[in-house]
Design a protein around this motif. Structure first.
Motif, PDB file in Angstrom:
ATOM      1  N   LYS A   1       3.332 -18.041   9.941  1.00  0.00           N
ATOM      2  CA  LYS A   1       4.399 -17.165  10.444  1.00  0.00           C
ATOM      3  C   LYS A   1       5.440 -16.916   9.346  1.00  0.00           C
ATOM      4  CE  LYS A   1       7.859 -16.773  14.055  1.00  0.00           C
ATOM      5  NZ  LYS A   1       8.521 -17.422  15.185  1.00  0.00           N
ATOM      6  N   PHE A   2       5.806 -17.967   8.626  1.00  0.00           N
ATOM      7  CA  PHE A   2       6.769 -17.822   7.540  1.00  0.00           C
ATOM      8  C   PHE A   2       6.252 -16.861   6.471  1.00  0.00           C
ATOM      9  CE2 PHE A   2       7.970 -19.270   3.240  1.00  0.00           C
ATOM     10  CZ  PHE A   2       9.300 -18.870   3.252  1.00  0.00           C
ATOM     11  N   TYR A   3       4.999 -17.054   6.026  1.00  0.00           N
ATOM     12  CA  TYR A   3       4.446 -16.199   4.978  1.00  0.00           C
ATOM     13  C   TYR A   3       4.311 -14.756   5.451  1.00  0.00           C
ATOM     14  CZ  TYR A   3       3.379 -20.502   2.456  1.00  0.00           C
ATOM     15  OH  TYR A   3       3.476 -21.701   1.809  1.00  0.00           O
ATOM     16  N   THR A   4       3.990 -14.558   6.718  1.00  0.00           N
ATOM     17  CA  THR A   4       3.892 -13.203   7.252  1.00  0.00           C
ATOM     18  C   THR A   4       5.257 -12.522   7.199  1.00  0.00           C
ATOM     19  OG1 THR A   4       2.058 -13.841   8.702  1.00  0.00           O
ATOM     20  CG2 THR A   4       3.256 -11.826   9.276  1.00  0.00           C
ATOM     21  N   SER A   5       6.288 -13.221   7.656  1.00  0.00           N
ATOM     22  CA  SER A   5       7.650 -12.667   7.619  1.00  0.00           C
ATOM     23  C   SER A   5       8.116 -12.449   6.183  1.00  0.00           C
ATOM     24  CB  SER A   5       8.622 -13.608   8.332  1.00  0.00           C
ATOM     25  OG  SER A   5       8.261 -13.761   9.668  1.00  0.00           O
ATOM     26  N   SER A   6       7.824 -13.410   5.330  1.00  0.00           N
ATOM     27  CA  SER A   6       8.214 -13.313   3.926  1.00  0.00           C
ATOM     28  C   SER A   6       7.521 -12.124   3.250  1.00  0.00           C
ATOM     29  CB  SER A   6       7.862 -14.611   3.206  1.00  0.00           C
ATOM     30  OG  SER A   6       8.200 -14.531   1.848  1.00  0.00           O
ATOM     31  N   ASP A   7       6.244 -11.953   3.536  1.00  0.00           N
ATOM     32  CA  ASP A   7       5.506 -10.820   2.950  1.00  0.00           C
ATOM     33  C   ASP A   7       6.090  -9.489   3.395  1.00  0.00           C
ATOM     34  OD1 ASP A   7       3.868 -12.672   1.733  1.00  0.00           O
ATOM     35  OD2 ASP A   7       2.098 -12.223   2.947  1.00  0.00           O
ATOM     36  N   ARG A   8       6.492  -9.410   4.663  1.00  0.00           N
ATOM     37  CA  ARG A   8       7.115  -8.170   5.153  1.00  0.00           C
ATOM     38  C   ARG A   8       8.414  -7.894   4.396  1.00  0.00           C
ATOM     39  NH1 ARG A   8       6.383  -9.869  10.997  1.00  0.00           N
ATOM     40  NH2 ARG A   8       4.227  -9.297  11.380  1.00  0.00           N
ATOM     41  N   LEU A   9       9.173  -8.936   4.160  1.00  0.00           N
ATOM     42  CA  LEU A   9      10.432  -8.797   3.427  1.00  0.00           C
ATOM     43  C   LEU A   9      10.172  -8.364   1.987  1.00  0.00           C
ATOM     44  CD1 LEU A   9      13.506  -9.144   3.579  1.00  0.00           C
ATOM     45  CD2 LEU A   9      13.176 -11.531   2.936  1.00  0.00           C
ATOM     46  N   VAL A  10       9.218  -8.997   1.343  1.00  0.00           N
ATOM     47  CA  VAL A  10       8.885  -8.660  -0.045  1.00  0.00           C
ATOM     48  C   VAL A  10       8.347  -7.227  -0.136  1.00  0.00           C
ATOM     49  CG1 VAL A  10       7.364  -9.224  -1.986  1.00  0.00           C
ATOM     50  CG2 VAL A  10       8.553 -11.049  -0.765  1.00  0.00           C
TER      51      VAL A  10
ATOM     52  N   PHE B   1       8.639 -27.077   1.446  1.00  0.00           N
ATOM     53  CA  PHE B   1       7.462 -26.339   1.898  1.00  0.00           C
ATOM     54  C   PHE B   1       7.638 -24.829   1.879  1.00  0.00           C
ATOM     55  CE2 PHE B   1       7.313 -30.493   4.019  1.00  0.00           C
ATOM     56  CZ  PHE B   1       6.126 -30.959   3.485  1.00  0.00           C
ATOM     57  N   THR B   2       8.853 -24.323   1.940  1.00  0.00           N
ATOM     58  CA  THR B   2       9.068 -22.876   2.051  1.00  0.00           C
ATOM     59  C   THR B   2       9.798 -22.291   0.856  1.00  0.00           C
ATOM     60  OG1 THR B   2      11.116 -23.223   3.282  1.00  0.00           O
ATOM     61  CG2 THR B   2       9.090 -22.933   4.568  1.00  0.00           C
ATOM     62  N   ARG B   3       9.661 -22.891  -0.295  1.00  0.00           N
ATOM     63  CA  ARG B   3      10.368 -22.408  -1.485  1.00  0.00           C
ATOM     64  C   ARG B   3       9.515 -21.408  -2.245  1.00  0.00           C
ATOM     65  NH1 ARG B   3       9.113 -26.941  -5.717  1.00  0.00           N
ATOM     66  NH2 ARG B   3       6.967 -27.129  -5.146  1.00  0.00           N
ATOM     67  N   GLY B   4      10.141 -20.662  -3.113  1.00  0.00           N
ATOM     68  CA  GLY B   4       9.420 -19.744  -3.998  1.00  0.00           C
ATOM     69  C   GLY B   4       8.867 -18.543  -3.268  1.00  0.00           C
ATOM     70  N   PHE B   5       8.730 -17.436  -3.953  1.00  0.00           N
ATOM     71  CA  PHE B   5       8.165 -16.241  -3.346  1.00  0.00           C
ATOM     72  C   PHE B   5       6.691 -16.470  -3.101  1.00  0.00           C
ATOM     73  CE2 PHE B   5      11.418 -13.235  -2.943  1.00  0.00           C
ATOM     74  CZ  PHE B   5      12.371 -13.597  -3.860  1.00  0.00           C
ATOM     75  N   GLY B   6       6.242 -16.111  -1.820  1.00  0.00           N
ATOM     76  CA  GLY B   6       4.858 -16.255  -1.463  1.00  0.00           C
ATOM     77  C   GLY B   6       4.438 -17.667  -1.188  1.00  0.00           C
ATOM     78  N   GLY B   7       5.399 -18.597  -1.199  1.00  0.00           N
ATOM     79  CA  GLY B   7       5.089 -19.967  -0.906  1.00  0.00           C
ATOM     80  C   GLY B   7       4.199 -20.643  -1.886  1.00  0.00           C
TER      81      GLY B   7
END
Length: 144
Positions: free
Chosen positions: A64-73, A134-140
């Motif tokens: 879920k985090f990576y999905t949201s992060s990818d949308r933001l990126v 666990f949630t640092r850096g772009f794209g994890g």
């Protein structure tokens, strides 16, 4: 005729080589679910010794985090100063990670929390503003 054949084979090999490298320099990112599994399988997190039950609970959180992060990126324009754009969205991305990081930490055993505290302290040595393991850096993407 032979010269055309050799040139065709050479061209084909060149195209395959470029594709294998991610299409000319663009890094291909794994889909969020695969990225979550890859993070848990990464040797960097081996010291946590996650149980299968923990992995089953952590994987959807990271997905879920990576999905949201990818949308933001994905909102970052492909041209212009991309580094500045990444820096501009960093606080939003960090905010996305806070509840995920907290949920993962809540799943850890006492021994795993000690490992977490050590990992977070090491991250803070590299970056005093670090607040996540666990949630640092772009794209994890875990960094060594």
């Amino acid at each position: 005729m032979m010269k055309k054949l050799v040139m065709s084979v050479f061209l084909l090999l060149a195209v395959i080589a470029v594709k294998a490298q991610g299409g000319g320099g663009q890094r291909q990112m794994l889909p969020p679910a695969e990225r979550a599994k890859a993070v848990l399988a990464n040797e960097r997190y081996a010291t946590f010794a996650f149980t299968e039950d923990q992995k089953a609970k952590i994987t959807p959180l990271l997905t879920k985090f990576y999905t949201s992060s990818d949308r933001l990126v994905a909102t970052i324009p492909q041209d212009g100063d991309r580094m500045a754009a990444f820096q501009a969205i960093a606080p939003k991305r960090a905010a996305l990670g806070v509840p995920v990081e907290q949920a993962i930490v809540a799943l850890l055993t006492a021994d795993q929390k000690k490992v977490y505290d050590t990992a977070l302290a090491a991250a803070k040595e590299r970056n005093p503003d670090a607040n996540a393991v666990f949630t640092r850096g772009f794209g994890g993407r875990p960094r060594n």
